[in-house]
Design a protein around this motif. Structure first.
Motif, PDB file in Angstrom:
ATOM      1  N   ALA A  54      -6.839  62.000-104.487  1.00 26.75           N
ATOM      2  CA  ALA A  54      -6.953  62.288-103.057  1.00 26.75           C
ATOM      3  C   ALA A  54      -8.421  62.304-102.673  1.00 26.75           C
ATOM      4  O   ALA A  54      -9.275  62.768-103.440  1.00 26.75           O
ATOM      5  N   VAL A  55      -8.714  61.803-101.476  1.00 26.96           N
ATOM      6  CA  VAL A  55     -10.073  61.773-100.945  1.00 26.96           C
ATOM      7  C   VAL A  55     -10.094  62.598 -99.672  1.00 26.96           C
ATOM      8  O   VAL A  55      -9.330  62.336 -98.740  1.00 26.96           O
ATOM      9  N   MET A  56     -10.968  63.599 -99.636  1.00 27.73           N
ATOM     10  CA  MET A  56     -11.066  64.484 -98.481  1.00 27.73           C
ATOM     11  C   MET A  56     -12.504  64.537 -97.983  1.00 27.73           C
ATOM     12  O   MET A  56     -13.439  64.119 -98.662  1.00 27.73           O
ATOM     13  N   MET A 214      -5.125  58.405-102.022  1.00 26.31           N
ATOM     14  CA  MET A 214      -4.709  58.893-100.711  1.00 26.31           C
ATOM     15  C   MET A 214      -5.859  59.571 -99.990  1.00 26.31           C
ATOM     16  O   MET A 214      -6.483  60.499-100.517  1.00 26.31           O
ATOM     17  N   VAL A 215      -6.153  59.108 -98.781  1.00 22.04           N
ATOM     18  CA  VAL A 215      -7.107  59.774 -97.900  1.00 22.04           C
ATOM     19  C   VAL A 215      -6.325  60.764 -97.039  1.00 22.04           C
ATOM     20  O   VAL A 215      -5.315  60.401 -96.435  1.00 22.04           O
ATOM     21  N   THR A 216      -6.785  62.010 -97.001  1.00 16.80           N
ATOM     22  CA  THR A 216      -6.090  63.021 -96.214  1.00 16.80           C
ATOM     23  C   THR A 216      -7.056  64.107 -95.766  1.00 16.80           C
ATOM     24  O   THR A 216      -8.069  64.354 -96.421  1.00 16.80           O
ATOM     25  N   VAL A 230     -14.344  65.027-102.808  1.00 15.18           N
ATOM     26  CA  VAL A 230     -14.717  65.512-101.484  1.00 15.18           C
ATOM     27  C   VAL A 230     -15.972  64.770-101.043  1.00 15.18           C
ATOM     28  O   VAL A 230     -16.945  64.666-101.808  1.00 15.18           O
ATOM     29  N   MET A 231     -15.931  64.248 -99.809  1.00 14.17           N
ATOM     30  CA  MET A 231     -17.044  63.464 -99.301  1.00 14.17           C
ATOM     31  C   MET A 231     -17.739  64.177 -98.148  1.00 14.17           C
ATOM     32  O   MET A 231     -17.115  64.923 -97.397  1.00 14.17           O
TER      33      MET A 231
END
Length: 258
Positions: A54-56, A214-216, A230-231
């Motif tokens: 996941a990418v947040m 998944m981007v969320t 985390v970006m």
């Protein structure tokens, strides 16, 4: 539903790179737009096969740009993006399109189903566009798994939102891709239906060995992944293994306050 059908033995489309290659790799990737806007800043990231990432990040952090460059939808300004060992930055637009059709699946917040086609025709559309022959055993197991076996002749307008997203997931998996990218796949769903879709994505990773990125913005959704990056300001600022929703929410709040 998880035990209602066992997937056929996984036989994904022929890997485009060596079997030891990660599903996705970004090496020193930067993306700059006109006006000097730097959406990605020297990002290096590896996604192993059969994992759920996941990418947040806060709004404008670069998470969607990261997904677009990783999936070959956009080209980085510098650096290298690869899928299964194939360097996307060395491919022309036609070759990237062909690779996406055969080896990449997409699930978006908007279901992007064609209203004039049946559910089955929507699911098999990428195969037809790629000139590939459908594997009927695979598709039969797939529609059972996503709970749409009795809805295949329906049109999208006759389905609930959750059923439409399940059809979109089945479409993404029809060609047995190397990786499925999801951009806010539960963003348009109510809480219960969103949980059901996340259960399905988690099950696809666990039972099929599918790779999912998944981007969320939702900490509860991201916590279903194996790893969360985390970006902020176009960079990966944290990487967490099996985090809790509370920890992710705290991390995001700190970034937004900063």
């Amino acid at each position: 539903m998880r035990d209602a059908f066992a997937f056929p033995a996984a036989e994904p489309s022929a890997p485009v790179g060596g079997p030891a290659s990660p599903a996705v790799a970004l090496v020193n990737v930067s993306k700059e737009y006109e006006g000097g806007v730097r959406a990605l800043d020297d990002v290096t990231l590896t996604v192993e096969r059969g994992s759920f990432l996941a990418v947040m990040g806060p709004s404008g952090s670069g998470k969607s740009t990261l997904m677009h460059c990783a999936a070959g939808l956009d080209s980085p300004t510098s650096g290298r993006a690869s899928i299964a060992g194939v360097d996307l930055t060395r491919l022309g637009e036609d070759a990237r399109t062909e690779l996406r059709r055969s080896h990449v699946g997409f699930v978006f917040q908007a279901y992007n189903l064609l209203p004039s086609l049946s559910v089955m025709d929507n699911i098999t559309l990428p195969l037809r566009l790629a000139g590939a022959r459908p594997d009927h055993e695979w598709l039969g197991g797939l529609v059972e798994r996503v709970g749409l076996a009795d809805r295949l002749t329906h049109r999208p307008g006759e389905l609930s939102g959750g059923q439409q997203q399940r059809a979109a997931i089945a479409r993404a998996l029809a060609a047995r891709p190397e990786v499925v990218f999801g951009d806010e796949p539960t963003g348009a769903l109510d809480l219960r239906t969103g949980h059901e879709v996340l259960d399905l994505l988690r099950d696809l990773v666990d039972s099929l060995g599918q790779t999912v990125v998944m981007v969320t913005h939702d900490p509860a959704a991201a916590a279903r992944a194996d790893r969360v990056v985390v970006m902020a300001d176009g960079r990966v600022v944290d990487s967490l293994e099996s985090p809790t929703p509370a920890r992710l929410a705290t991390t995001l709040t700190a970034l937004e306050v900063r």
